[in-house]
Write an enzyme that holds these catalytic residues in place. Structure first.
Site: not given
Length: 173
Positions: A8, A67, A139
């Site tokens: 991420d 992502e 996260d």
């Protein structure tokens, strides 16, 4: 047995999560955050690259999932996020890992069942899916969600008779 590193990306905090896939089972190997200390963006990008390179050396993943950038209201933030993604992707490609990309909606749908899930819902489901004793940091949970999403996508493609490596959301080699 496949090891997936999910990321991420962020210019200040980059989450990572590592899972091992054995058949239909997903086993938690590790997760955490790379917190950049530098004020200057080039030095933060270097820290992201070095941090992920070390994680790749430590866990020896077979696949790398990240992502995809979304368009934010603030163009400067979106640009910095894109640069952080770039540093992460370079770390993966330097290690000759195939790179797969997923949108936030795809990740949330795979983990929670809805693309509009909140962070707390993702954390809770990651805790349940990977049988963790507590909820991971937000996260890190998002990064584990990326890895879980990639695993589910590969499983779906195999079930449909395709090969997971033939259909990706952006593969770099």
């Amino acid at each position: 047995m496949t090891i997936i590193l999910g990321v991420d990306p962020g210019s200040r905090i980059t989450g990572y999560g590592v899972i091992q896939c054995q058949g239909r089972h997903q086993i938690y190997l590790g997760s955490g955050c790379i917190r950049t200390a530098a004020d200057e963006l080039p030095l933060r990008l270097k820290q992201i690259y070095q941090g992920l390179s070390e994680i790749i050396r430590q866990y020896q993943p077979d696949q790398f999932a990240i992502e995809r950038v979304f368009m934010a209201k603030n163009a400067d933030s979106a640009l910095k996020l894109g640069q952080a993604r770039g540093a992460a992707i370079v770390a993966a490609t330097t290690a000759d890992l195939p790179v797969f990309e997923y949108t936030a909606t795809q990740i949330k749908s795979a983990v929670v069942g809805t693309g509009r899930a909140q962070k707390a819902q993702v954390q809770h489901m990651i805790q349940q899916i990977l049988k963790l004793p507590g909820a991971p940091q937000a996260d890190a949970a998002d990064a584990l969600g990326v890895a879980v999403c990639h695993y589910h996508t590969c499983q779906s493609l195999v079930a449909l008779g395709g090969r997971a490596t033939t259909r990706t959301y952006g593969r770099y080699r």
